[in-house]
Design a protein around this motif. Structure first.
Motif, PDB file in Angstrom:
ATOM      1  N   LEU A 132       0.833  -1.213   0.000  1.00 35.26           N
ATOM      2  CA  LEU A 132       0.000   0.000   0.000  1.00 35.26           C
ATOM      3  C   LEU A 132       0.860   1.253   0.000  1.00 35.26           C
ATOM      4  O   LEU A 132       0.590   2.216  -0.730  1.00 35.26           O
ATOM      5  N   LEU A 133       1.921   1.229   0.823  1.00 38.87           N
ATOM      6  CA  LEU A 133       2.825   2.378   0.885  1.00 38.87           C
ATOM      7  C   LEU A 133       3.549   2.572  -0.439  1.00 38.87           C
ATOM      8  O   LEU A 133       3.778   3.698  -0.894  1.00 38.87           O
ATOM      9  N   GLY A 134       3.880   1.441  -1.092  1.00 39.68           N
ATOM     10  CA  GLY A 134       4.532   1.518  -2.395  1.00 39.68           C
ATOM     11  C   GLY A 134       3.649   2.165  -3.447  1.00 39.68           C
ATOM     12  O   GLY A 134       4.101   2.997  -4.238  1.00 39.68           O
ATOM     13  N   LEU A 135       2.370   1.787  -3.470  1.00 35.35           N
ATOM     14  CA  LEU A 135       1.430   2.399  -4.407  1.00 35.35           C
ATOM     15  C   LEU A 135       1.325   3.900  -4.164  1.00 35.35           C
ATOM     16  O   LEU A 135       1.283   4.697  -5.109  1.00 35.35           O
ATOM     17  N   PHE A 136       1.294   4.289  -2.885  1.00 31.18           N
ATOM     18  CA  PHE A 136       1.226   5.717  -2.553  1.00 31.18           C
ATOM     19  C   PHE A 136       2.480   6.443  -3.029  1.00 31.18           C
ATOM     20  O   PHE A 136       2.405   7.539  -3.602  1.00 31.18           O
ATOM     21  N   ASN A 137       3.656   5.857  -2.787  1.00 31.96           N
ATOM     22  CA  ASN A 137       4.914   6.513  -3.180  1.00 31.96           C
ATOM     23  C   ASN A 137       5.040   6.646  -4.694  1.00 31.96           C
ATOM     24  O   ASN A 137       5.520   7.668  -5.201  1.00 31.96           O
ATOM     25  N   ILE A 138       4.603   5.609  -5.421  1.00 32.55           N
ATOM     26  CA  ILE A 138       4.643   5.688  -6.888  1.00 32.55           C
ATOM     27  C   ILE A 138       3.682   6.764  -7.380  1.00 32.55           C
ATOM     28  O   ILE A 138       4.003   7.566  -8.266  1.00 32.55           O
ATOM     29  N   TYR A 139       2.477   6.786  -6.796  1.00 32.00           N
ATOM     30  CA  TYR A 139       1.491   7.816  -7.147  1.00 32.00           C
ATOM     31  C   TYR A 139       2.041   9.215  -6.848  1.00 32.00           C
ATOM     32  O   TYR A 139       1.908  10.141  -7.670  1.00 32.00           O
ATOM     33  N   HIS A 140       2.674   9.364  -5.687  1.00 28.99           N
ATOM     34  CA  HIS A 140       3.225  10.667  -5.282  1.00 28.99           C
ATOM     35  C   HIS A 140       4.314  11.112  -6.254  1.00 28.99           C
ATOM     36  O   HIS A 140       4.395  12.291  -6.642  1.00 28.99           O
ATOM     37  N   PHE A 141       5.161  10.162  -6.668  1.00 27.61           N
ATOM     38  CA  PHE A 141       6.233  10.480  -7.617  1.00 27.61           C
ATOM     39  C   PHE A 141       5.653  10.938  -8.959  1.00 27.61           C
ATOM     40  O   PHE A 141       6.105  11.932  -9.542  1.00 27.61           O
ATOM     41  N   ILE A 142       4.636  10.234  -9.456  1.00 27.83           N
ATOM     42  CA  ILE A 142       4.037  10.576 -10.755  1.00 27.83           C
ATOM     43  C   ILE A 142       3.380  11.953 -10.708  1.00 27.83           C
ATOM     44  O   ILE A 142       3.541  12.769 -11.626  1.00 27.83           O
ATOM     45  N   THR A 143       2.630  12.239  -9.630  1.00 31.84           N
ATOM     46  CA  THR A 143       1.971  13.548  -9.519  1.00 31.84           C
ATOM     47  C   THR A 143       2.983  14.673  -9.408  1.00 31.84           C
ATOM     48  O   THR A 143       2.780  15.757  -9.966  1.00 31.84           O
ATOM     49  N   ALA A 144       4.088  14.425  -8.681  1.00 33.79           N
ATOM     50  CA  ALA A 144       5.136  15.454  -8.581  1.00 33.79           C
ATOM     51  C   ALA A 144       5.770  15.702  -9.941  1.00 33.79           C
ATOM     52  O   ALA A 144       6.088  16.847 -10.304  1.00 33.79           O
ATOM     53  N   LEU A 145       5.933  14.627 -10.711  1.00 38.50           N
ATOM     54  CA  LEU A 145       6.523  14.747 -12.050  1.00 38.50           C
ATOM     55  C   LEU A 145       5.620  15.564 -12.978  1.00 38.50           C
ATOM     56  O   LEU A 145       6.104  16.324 -13.826  1.00 38.50           O
ATOM     57  N   ILE A 146       4.290  15.441 -12.779  1.00 33.94           N
ATOM     58  CA  ILE A 146       3.336  16.135 -13.646  1.00 33.94           C
ATOM     59  C   ILE A 146       3.150  17.588 -13.221  1.00 33.94           C
ATOM     60  O   ILE A 146       3.181  18.505 -14.051  1.00 33.94           O
ATOM     61  N   TYR A 147       2.968  17.800 -11.926  1.00 30.07           N
ATOM     62  CA  TYR A 147       2.575  19.128 -11.439  1.00 30.07           C
ATOM     63  C   TYR A 147       3.746  19.978 -10.934  1.00 30.07           C
ATOM     64  O   TYR A 147       3.625  21.189 -10.824  1.00 30.07           O
ATOM     65  N   GLU A 148       4.888  19.358 -10.595  1.00 32.14           N
ATOM     66  CA  GLU A 148       6.036  20.124 -10.112  1.00 32.14           C
ATOM     67  C   GLU A 148       7.310  19.681 -10.821  1.00 32.14           C
ATOM     68  O   GLU A 148       8.276  19.260 -10.181  1.00 32.14           O
ATOM     69  N   PRO A 149       7.347  19.737 -12.145  1.00 32.95           N
ATOM     70  CA  PRO A 149       8.514  19.219 -12.865  1.00 32.95           C
ATOM     71  C   PRO A 149       9.803  19.983 -12.576  1.00 32.95           C
ATOM     72  O   PRO A 149      10.893  19.449 -12.783  1.00 32.95           O
ATOM     73  N   SER A 150       9.692  21.227 -12.097  1.00 30.23           N
ATOM     74  CA  SER A 150      10.896  22.020 -11.822  1.00 30.23           C
ATOM     75  C   SER A 150      11.524  21.690 -10.475  1.00 30.23           C
ATOM     76  O   SER A 150      12.678  22.031 -10.220  1.00 30.23           O
ATOM     77  N   ASN A 151      10.781  21.006  -9.588  1.00 24.62           N
ATOM     78  CA  ASN A 151      11.293  20.679  -8.254  1.00 24.62           C
ATOM     79  C   ASN A 151      12.096  19.384  -8.333  1.00 24.62           C
ATOM     80  O   ASN A 151      11.673  18.324  -7.869  1.00 24.62           O
ATOM     81  N   ILE A 152      13.290  19.478  -8.913  1.00 24.81           N
ATOM     82  CA  ILE A 152      14.090  18.293  -9.241  1.00 24.81           C
ATOM     83  C   ILE A 152      14.497  17.520  -7.999  1.00 24.81           C
ATOM     84  O   ILE A 152      14.422  16.288  -7.957  1.00 24.81           O
ATOM     85  N   SER A 153      14.938  18.220  -6.951  1.00 22.70           N
ATOM     86  CA  SER A 153      15.419  17.533  -5.749  1.00 22.70           C
ATOM     87  C   SER A 153      14.311  16.730  -5.087  1.00 22.70           C
ATOM     88  O   SER A 153      14.523  15.595  -4.641  1.00 22.70           O
ATOM     89  N   GLU A 154      13.113  17.302  -5.019  1.00 20.43           N
ATOM     90  CA  GLU A 154      11.994  16.592  -4.396  1.00 20.43           C
ATOM     91  C   GLU A 154      11.595  15.371  -5.223  1.00 20.43           C
ATOM     92  O   GLU A 154      11.298  14.302  -4.676  1.00 20.43           O
ATOM     93  N   ILE A 155      11.612  15.510  -6.557  1.00 23.43           N
ATOM     94  CA  ILE A 155      11.283  14.388  -7.440  1.00 23.43           C
ATOM     95  C   ILE A 155      12.293  13.257  -7.261  1.00 23.43           C
ATOM     96  O   ILE A 155      11.929  12.077  -7.234  1.00 23.43           O
ATOM     97  N   LEU A 156      13.587  13.626  -7.093  1.00 24.12           N
ATOM     98  CA  LEU A 156      14.625  12.612  -6.897  1.00 24.12           C
ATOM     99  C   LEU A 156      14.393  11.829  -5.605  1.00 24.12           C
ATOM    100  O   LEU A 156      14.497  10.592  -5.582  1.00 24.12           O
ATOM    101  N   ILE A 157      14.049  12.542  -4.528  1.00 28.64           N
ATOM    102  CA  ILE A 157      13.785  11.876  -3.247  1.00 28.64           C
ATOM    103  C   ILE A 157      12.594  10.927  -3.379  1.00 28.64           C
ATOM    104  O   ILE A 157      12.619   9.792  -2.894  1.00 28.64           O
ATOM    105  N   LEU A 158      11.543  11.400  -4.048  1.00 32.52           N
ATOM    106  CA  LEU A 158      10.355  10.563  -4.219  1.00 32.52           C
ATOM    107  C   LEU A 158      10.666   9.329  -5.059  1.00 32.52           C
ATOM    108  O   LEU A 158      10.139   8.242  -4.798  1.00 32.52           O
ATOM    109  N   LEU A 159      11.521   9.478  -6.082  1.00 29.84           N
ATOM    110  CA  LEU A 159      11.924   8.341  -6.906  1.00 29.84           C
ATOM    111  C   LEU A 159      12.704   7.321  -6.077  1.00 29.84           C
ATOM    112  O   LEU A 159      12.452   6.112  -6.148  1.00 29.84           O
ATOM    113  N   LEU A 160      13.661   7.818  -5.272  1.00 31.27           N
ATOM    114  CA  LEU A 160      14.453   6.921  -4.425  1.00 31.27           C
ATOM    115  C   LEU A 160      13.572   6.208  -3.402  1.00 31.27           C
ATOM    116  O   LEU A 160      13.784   5.032  -3.084  1.00 31.27           O
TER     117      LEU A 160
END
Length: 692
Positions: free
Chosen positions: A641-669
């Motif tokens: 369940l946590l994995g699904l949430f983290n993947i969802y969070h990463f995808i939404t950050a990629l769509i809505y905050e593409p300039s926030n590179i550091s945050e996207i990297l943390i979410l990917l990791l």
């Protein structure tokens, strides 16, 4: 094809097939009977009525009858005329006029007898045909059933494509070299390939159309984006007959509206051989009342011939029309999908072909499961692996094969059901159909004998199937020779289908000899269930010994439990870093104050902290001391369940905050760490390691 690519396609075919096999079997088995949904409804009726032509019945009389009871003014009304028998489906929409009392606002779905004007609700008119139709897309599972069926169809498409790629070079040889006397695994493999190819076009059609209908909401997402989120305009373009027209007030003399039968005759006279299937009345009794009449040409004249005429309810003027001889891609493509899926062309002959192909597909699914079971029951496999495969095989075959006798039994039950219970079929079917099916599943599961399951389900189903037409004759006097002579071909078809199924089942039953069971790998390499605990303990001790030797050789070895604790802890650190990165923008003069903030942390913020980093930290701490099986399962479920949430969070950050590179990297990791966590918990659950 390289060996690596072959293995990829083979494993994809096997995995996608095994995961969906049970659900797919239910879809095709129930779907085979769903092709004759209306015929089944006529067959199970306690009394056979003499049918009158739908073209001759008085629609205005039905509307006047409904108006007296339900006050139709201000409603949108839908009439489904394309129904066999003397019944039509009627949907009365909610009243649009805001001045009407609330108790009259709700909608109504009714079945109306065109001869007696007797009304029945959906629940009162429920039938075994409707039940099986709903079962074939899991409508009995609230909210997610239809989407589950859609994803099964989608994975089925993967299985078809990868199966063709894997078996491409062996399709022709296996088709002609089929020999039931050779090794059992080879028998199943050849039958799986040969029959799979026979039904391939049909299966491909059903995979595509099934996924389209069940996942239509997802299919329409790109179109919804193109329409700027205006769903009303989208539906209006795709299905003009369902376009909502704004209510602008009641017409004082709406009794002067043209008769609906007049509008029907106008449409029928405009297009030759035009079959009216659905009618809509928009804003009944309103100033802008419209009649929308849709249908299609006879399929012998044109495969795709949808027509639609919109008529002003007072003047009779044609406001819009879609000529059936002219193609409209948006509308006609959906109609083609529907015709291919529901076999609404070619009459009973095409339905019977579909029915046979559906049963062939069921056999292909069963042989696929049996191939998988036979292939994985090797001496090289551990006892735990063999037990897992055996358990899955018993469960899968119990669910699939028990469906045949249960269906035959309930054809008999609904026919002999006393008249007082005729309106309670829905609750009876939901309770007893699933209840008896579950009892049979549990019995065959713990019997642990696939040969016995196959033989007894064929025998019981075959005998009950022979009883079906007999019961029909005894209860309703609808003997096969009489229904044929009276041209009651719908009832005749159901009886003949059950005779065909019963004869086929009993022939297979007598063909299956004990010698076939002896060819199974489970007969050659049986599992000793009496000494199972002792054997498992010996295997476990041997595994621990081998792993301890590996640990001594590998200086970099990390105990599995330690890996799980570290990964939980990394997720906690990841959540904290994500929060820190989230407030880092304050250094660049960005305001982080939420609207409505009053200086206190709201309860929902605490809840999210507890659910995310709090629960992850809790599992890290508990893993230090707990290793029971229930805890491993709980950890695995929460990690998924946590994995699904983290993947969802990463995808939404990629769509809505593409300039926030550091945050996207943390979410990917974090997502990657979560995947490793799930993998390690699965390994931890599957093995008993010595961690000292």
């Amino acid at each position: 094809m390289s060996k690596r690519n072959y293995n990829v396609f083979f494993n994809t075919h096997t995995l996608s097939g095994i995961v969906i096999s049970v659900a797919l079997y239910v879809i095709f088995f129930a779907g085979a009977f769903s092709l004759f949904k209306e015929e089944i409804e006529l067959w199970e009726a306690p009394k056979t009525e003499k049918r009158s032509s739908k073209a001759d019945f008085n629609v205005d009389g039905v509307l006047n009858h409904l108006d007296k009871k339900y006050s139709l003014t201000g409603r949108d009304i839908q009439l489904n005329l394309d129904v066999k028998g003397n019944t039509i489906y009627t949907f009365l929409g909610e009243v649009k006029d805001s001045t009407v009392a609330k108790k009259e606002v709700h909608g109504e779905f009714l079945y109306i007898n065109t001869k007696t004007l007797e009304e029945r609700t959906y629940e009162e008119n429920y039938s075994l045909g409707e039940f099986l139709y709903r079962l074939h897309f899991f409508a009995q599972i609230p909210y997610i059933g239809v989407y589950l069926a859609g994803f099964v169809a989608l994975f089925f498409l993967f299985a078809i494509v990868t199966g063709v790629i894997v078996h491409w070079k062996k399709i022709i040889p296996n088709f002609y070299h089929f020999n039931p006397k050779i090794a059992l695994k080879r028998v199943w493999t050849d039958a799986h390939t040969a029959l799979g190819i026979i039904g391939l076009p049909y299966q491909f059609i059903f995979a595509v159309t099934g996924a389209y209908f069940a996942l239509s909401m997802l299919v329409l997402l790109p179109a919804n984006f193109l329409y700027g989120g205006d769903q009303d305009k989208l539906i209006g373009d795709m299905r003009p007959e369902r376009k909502v027209i704004e209510w602008i007030g009641e017409k004082q003399d709406h009794q002067n509206a043209i008769h609906f039968n007049t509008a029907l005759n106008q449409v029928s006279n405009t297009w030759e051989n035009f079959h009216i299937s659905q009618c809509f009345i928009k804003n009944y009794g309103g100033n802008n009342m419209q009649y929308v009449i849709t249908g299609e040409l006879e399929d012998k004249d044109r495969f795709v011939g949808i027509g639609r005429m919109i008529i002003d309810g007072y003047s009779g003027q044609i406001l819009d029309q879609k000529i059936p001889n002219e193609l409209d891609y948006l509308v006609d493509s959906q109609f083609v999908m529907s015709r291919l899926h529901f076999a609404t062309y070619g009459g009973a002959f095409v339905k019977i072909i579909y029915f046979i192909l559906a049963l062939i597909t069921c056999f292909v699914i069963i042989t696929g499961v049996l191939i998988w079971i036979e292939a994985r029951n090797k001496k090289s496999k551990t006892l735990r692996q063999r037990l897992y495969t055996t358990k899955v095989g018993h469960i899968y075959l119990a669910i699939c094969l028990a469906l045949f006798p249960v269906t035959a039994l309930f054809f008999i039950i609904v026919k002999i059901l006393p008249e007082v219970y005729q309106t309670q079929k829905m609750s009876i079917l939901y309770t007893w159909f699933f209840g008896i099916w579950l009892i049979l599943i549990l019995y065959y599961r713990f019997k642990r004998n696939n040969y016995f399951t196959n033989k007894t389900t064929l025998l019981i189903g075959g005998i009950l199937g022979f009883i079906v037409p007999v019961v029909s004759g005894l209860v309703s006097n609808n003997w096969i020779w009489k229904t044929y002579a009276n041209k009651q071909f719908e009832i005749f078809t159901i009886d003949v289908l059950w005779l065909f199924l019963s004869i086929t089942a009993l022939l297979i039953y007598f063909k299956i000899k004990p010698s076939i069971k002896e060819q199974s790998s489970y007969s050659k390499n049986p599992i000793d269930y009496k000494n199972l605990k002792t054997l498992l303990k010996q295997e476990e001790n041997q595994t621990i010994t081998n792993q301890n030797l590996q640990i001594k050789k590998d200086k970099n070895f990390i105990p599995m439990r330690t890996k799980v604790i570290l990964l939980w802890t990394l997720l906690v650190i990841g959540f904290i870093l994500h929060h820190v990165y989230g407030i880092a923008n304050v250094y660049f003069q960005e305001s982080l104050v939420l609207e409505g903030s009053n200086g206190e942390i709201p309860g929902w913020a605490h809840q999210w902290r507890i659910i995310l980093e709090g629960m992850a930290f809790l599992f890290a701490v508990l893993t230090v001391s707990l290793s029971q099986n229930w805890f491993k399962w709980t950890s695995l479920i929460w990690a998924c369940l946590l994995g699904l949430f983290n993947i969802y969070h990463f995808i939404t950050a990629l769509i809505y905050e593409p300039s926030n590179i550091s945050e996207i990297l943390i979410l990917l990791l974090m997502a990657v760490a979560n995947v490793f966590l799930v993998k390690e918990i699965i390994n931890w659950k599957s093995h008993q390691l010595s961690e000292e």
